[in-house]
Motif scaffolding. Structure first.
Motif, PDB file in Angstrom:
ATOM      1  N   TYR A 179      42.145  40.724  38.882  1.00  0.00           N
ATOM      2  CA  TYR A 179      42.324  40.740  40.335  1.00  0.00           C
ATOM      3  C   TYR A 179      41.959  42.108  40.905  1.00  0.00           C
ATOM      4  CZ  TYR A 179      44.822  40.390  44.808  1.00  0.00           C
ATOM      5  OH  TYR A 179      45.158  40.390  46.126  1.00  0.00           O
ATOM      6  N   ARG A 180      42.424  43.151  40.246  1.00  0.00           N
ATOM      7  CA  ARG A 180      42.117  44.508  40.718  1.00  0.00           C
ATOM      8  C   ARG A 180      40.606  44.762  40.707  1.00  0.00           C
ATOM      9  NH1 ARG A 180      46.945  45.592  37.985  1.00  0.00           N
ATOM     10  NH2 ARG A 180      45.876  46.161  36.057  1.00  0.00           N
ATOM     11  N   CYS A 181      39.963  44.377  39.611  1.00  0.00           N
ATOM     12  CA  CYS A 181      38.506  44.559  39.559  1.00  0.00           C
ATOM     13  C   CYS A 181      37.824  43.703  40.629  1.00  0.00           C
ATOM     14  CB  CYS A 181      37.974  44.177  38.184  1.00  0.00           C
ATOM     15  SG  CYS A 181      38.552  45.265  36.869  1.00  0.00           S
ATOM     16  N   MET A 187      37.528  45.213  43.998  1.00  0.00           N
ATOM     17  CA  MET A 187      36.429  46.160  44.144  1.00  0.00           C
ATOM     18  C   MET A 187      35.102  45.427  44.266  1.00  0.00           C
ATOM     19  SD  MET A 187      37.688  48.883  41.272  1.00  0.00           S
ATOM     20  CE  MET A 187      36.221  49.867  41.497  1.00  0.00           C
ATOM     21  N   LEU A 188      34.894  44.460  43.400  1.00  0.00           N
ATOM     22  CA  LEU A 188      33.628  43.719  43.404  1.00  0.00           C
ATOM     23  C   LEU A 188      33.396  43.041  44.748  1.00  0.00           C
ATOM     24  CD1 LEU A 188      33.952  42.185  39.829  1.00  0.00           C
ATOM     25  CD2 LEU A 188      32.198  43.814  40.569  1.00  0.00           C
ATOM     26  N   ALA A 189      34.504  42.535  45.321  1.00  0.00           N
ATOM     27  CA  ALA A 189      34.377  41.794  46.582  1.00  0.00           C
ATOM     28  C   ALA A 189      33.838  42.683  47.694  1.00  0.00           C
ATOM     29  CB  ALA A 189      35.738  41.221  46.975  1.00  0.00           C
ATOM     30  N   VAL A 200      23.853  41.551  36.513  1.00  0.00           N
ATOM     31  CA  VAL A 200      25.150  40.939  36.246  1.00  0.00           C
ATOM     32  C   VAL A 200      26.173  42.047  36.024  1.00  0.00           C
ATOM     33  CG1 VAL A 200      26.462  39.490  34.660  1.00  0.00           C
ATOM     34  CG2 VAL A 200      24.084  38.919  35.187  1.00  0.00           C
ATOM     35  N   TRP A 201      27.281  41.976  36.744  1.00  0.00           N
ATOM     36  CA  TRP A 201      28.356  42.937  36.539  1.00  0.00           C
ATOM     37  C   TRP A 201      29.303  42.419  35.463  1.00  0.00           C
ATOM     38  CZ3 TRP A 201      29.118  47.573  39.398  1.00  0.00           C
ATOM     39  CH2 TRP A 201      28.064  47.847  40.275  1.00  0.00           C
ATOM     40  N   HIS A 202      30.070  43.347  34.892  1.00  0.00           N
ATOM     41  CA  HIS A 202      30.944  42.922  33.793  1.00  0.00           C
ATOM     42  C   HIS A 202      32.354  43.492  33.956  1.00  0.00           C
ATOM     43  CE1 HIS A 202      32.346  41.665  29.929  1.00  0.00           C
ATOM     44  NE2 HIS A 202      32.340  42.859  29.390  1.00  0.00           N
ATOM     45  N   VAL A 203      33.325  42.602  33.877  1.00  0.00           N
ATOM     46  CA  VAL A 203      34.718  43.045  33.788  1.00  0.00           C
ATOM     47  C   VAL A 203      35.105  42.907  32.324  1.00  0.00           C
ATOM     48  CG1 VAL A 203      37.090  42.626  34.488  1.00  0.00           C
ATOM     49  CG2 VAL A 203      35.221  42.260  36.113  1.00  0.00           C
ATOM     50  N   LEU A 228      39.997  34.426  36.400  1.00  0.00           N
ATOM     51  CA  LEU A 228      40.917  33.855  37.384  1.00  0.00           C
ATOM     52  C   LEU A 228      41.307  34.904  38.421  1.00  0.00           C
ATOM     53  CD1 LEU A 228      42.666  31.351  38.153  1.00  0.00           C
ATOM     54  CD2 LEU A 228      44.525  32.438  36.884  1.00  0.00           C
ATOM     55  N   GLY A 229      41.619  36.104  37.940  1.00  0.00           N
ATOM     56  CA  GLY A 229      41.978  37.182  38.858  1.00  0.00           C
ATOM     57  C   GLY A 229      40.823  37.529  39.781  1.00  0.00           C
TER      58      GLY A 229
END
Lengths: 335, 335
Positions: free
Chosen positions: B227-229, B232-234, B183-186, B251-252
DNA sequence: GGCGTCTCTGTTAACGCTAACAAAGATTGG
DNA sequence: CCAATCTTTGTTAGCGTTAACAGAGACGCC
């Protein structure tokens, strides 16, 4: 505990002056010798003296506190307003006491106002977006400085308000300019003046364009109600443009349209109201109307302070124009 | 103007008693004859008498006001907390005075606390989610009832806090249970204890499952940083599950994933934190963790009141467990 | 029946501050 | 140089409330 801090007389004794001189220094009274002033300041610092607001309020009859009555300070609009009000008040040396009420009915409001009055607040700001609030305000003691925000334009009470009508007109016109043949509206609760104003503006724009306004669909500000309205709108093939009374309603509409496979903005354009910080990250980014809460806060506070200072209760009125923020949720209709 | 209302002596004269008896009636003192009590009440009603809080505060040394220091009361969490606090306080007969600060640095906080102290608030609640707030609190006068919310667990100050760690662990575990390999975390800003706790919980859950936590991506609570993160994740094909430190970040992220054509939850699952009212209407509806702000408010106020009443300043600690709210943004990974 | 005790009420003195006045020096003008 | 004025400071009296004590009846007990 309860080790009460030093009082003015303690400072006076240390500085070798009378307590009255300390009071003069504190209140910026002009006729104090510079040297004395410095000695007093030094004593204040040394003792960590802090003036007692209660005593001051008792003798002057007013505290340096402004009471705010608001309903749901969790909603974006009221919360922003409250924060802005607090900031502005702090700059003027005033504290802000919140009295939020569950319902904006007569009794709740009176009770909240009552609470503020017994603390002898210097003035009251009522964020009173609904009809029922009006009565409560009219029977208020006349000598209490009062400003209402987003209240009833029909009452003789000082009022600062976002120009709902202009905002809604701009939103609707923006959709018409994009080429839409008409614009549907998901409104807020109809007992809110905000809603009424937005409905008005929307209707005005349509009428001015020679169009017959479709019936507005009533929501309650929540995304949930927007979603319900959106489900209906999604099933109506003739709908190409929707103006919602706030951004959360728009979010619900977007979600419903998405579920029904109606693409925004290609098939249906949507415009919101409020410009919540997240609106730019809706799918798609939401075109919306941004009210200037800071300006509203500044105007209300200024109006309140001038009443406090002058003692006169003018029935002023001030309107703050909102700005359209264009994003990607609007496009020309497909033909 | 400034027609000061009636005072206690006026009520006393009308009721034919001494002002002290009026005071006793007002404060619910037992030894007052029923008949006298009624006469006094009648006089109070007839004159529209309202007790003067400033005078009371002066003589008792405390007002019926609780000061709240918070940073950004526009954010959903703080706003909810503030509203809940105000509600609870009102039920106990206390007003709430807000002192919001722009920055949670040492000086700003001290200034806000100072403002509250000079109004002789009965106690102070500090919503102090960042490191720098701690120092300011330690050098506070010891005799002021104080409670911190979401503050530093390492300081000897009464603290009520949402169990960030447990919440984050639950969110992460939920994703692991769905079958995700990691699991990644923002995260939120790393100087917030909330963020630190959530990072901790996420890391704990991964470690407990024998996994190596990937580097957390730092955001700032806003949808914009999410959104910025998300962008990258995408672009990282190995990512199948993301836990964000709040719903707005989510949401971002959702928006970025959508733009890159990565479908949620089919390709990537997302879990947020806060359960903002709109979360159920994100695309797709967001699985998230709901902190119980009412419980936090109740606990803090209770803790504060017990300090006020007893006079003792205990270094209590209370943790409120949040609940996972499962919606549609989580699914098993594609194989 | 007198004395202690309990219930109710009144009187007085703060709380810490500002406003109003008073008084003492310093300064000015003719 | 003396009266008039200005500057600076001190003294006194509240603001409206609660706390502490005091006093007047009513009641019970030995």
């Amino acid at each position: 505990m309860a080790v009460h801090g030093p009082a003015m007389t303690d400072v006076a004794r240390l500085a070798g002056v009378s307590h009255q001189t300390v009071s003069r220094v504190l209140n910026g009274h002009p006729n104090v010798r510079e040297q004395t002033r410095l000695r007093v300041r030094a004593a204040i610092a040394e003792l960590g003296y802090r003036p007692n607001g209660a005593a001051r309020a008792l003798v002057t009859g007013r505290s340096q506190v402004i009471g705010v009555v608001a309903q749901n300070t969790t909603l974006y609009g009221p919360a922003s307003l409250l924060a802005a009000l607090e900031q502005t008040a702090a700059e003027e040396g005033f504290a802000v006491s919140v009295g939020s009420v569950r319902n904006l009915d007569h009794r709740s409001i009176s009770a909240a106002v009552e609470r503020h009055l017994s603390h002898r607040v210097a003035g009251i700001v009522v964020i009173a977006p609904v009809e029922s609030a009006g009565e409560a305000l009219e029977r208020l003691p006349k000598d209490v400085p009062l400003v209402t925000v987003d209240g009833d334009p029909g009452r003789p009470v000082p009022l600062v308000t976002v120009d709902q009508v202009a905002g809604a007109r701009a939103a609707t016109q923006h959709l018409l300019d994009a080429g839409h043949r008409t614009v549907w509206h998901v409104s807020g609760p109809t007992d809110w003046f905000d809603s009424v104003g937005r409905i008005d503006g929307w209707r005005q724009a349509l009428l001015a364009a020679g169009l017959d306004p479709p019936p507005p669909m009533p929501g309650d500000w929540s995304a949930a109600s927007g979603y319900r309205c959106g489900q209906m709108l999604a099933r109506m093939p003739e709908v190409t443009a929707v103006f919602t009374a706030n951004d959360h309603l728009a979010l619900g509409v977007l979600r419903a349209l998405h579920e029904f496979g109606r693409r925004v903005p290609h098939e249906i354009s949507v415009v919101g109201f409020d410009d919540v910080p997240e609106a730019a990250y809706f799918i798609p980014p939401l075109t919306t109307v941004r009210p200037d809460f800071d300006a509203v806060a500044r105007a209300s506070l200024q109006m309140l302070l001038s009443q406090i200072e002058s003692g006169t209760g003018g029935a002023l009125r001030q309107t703050i124009a909102p700005a359209l923020v264009a994003r990607e949720s609007v496009a020309p209709p497909r033909r």
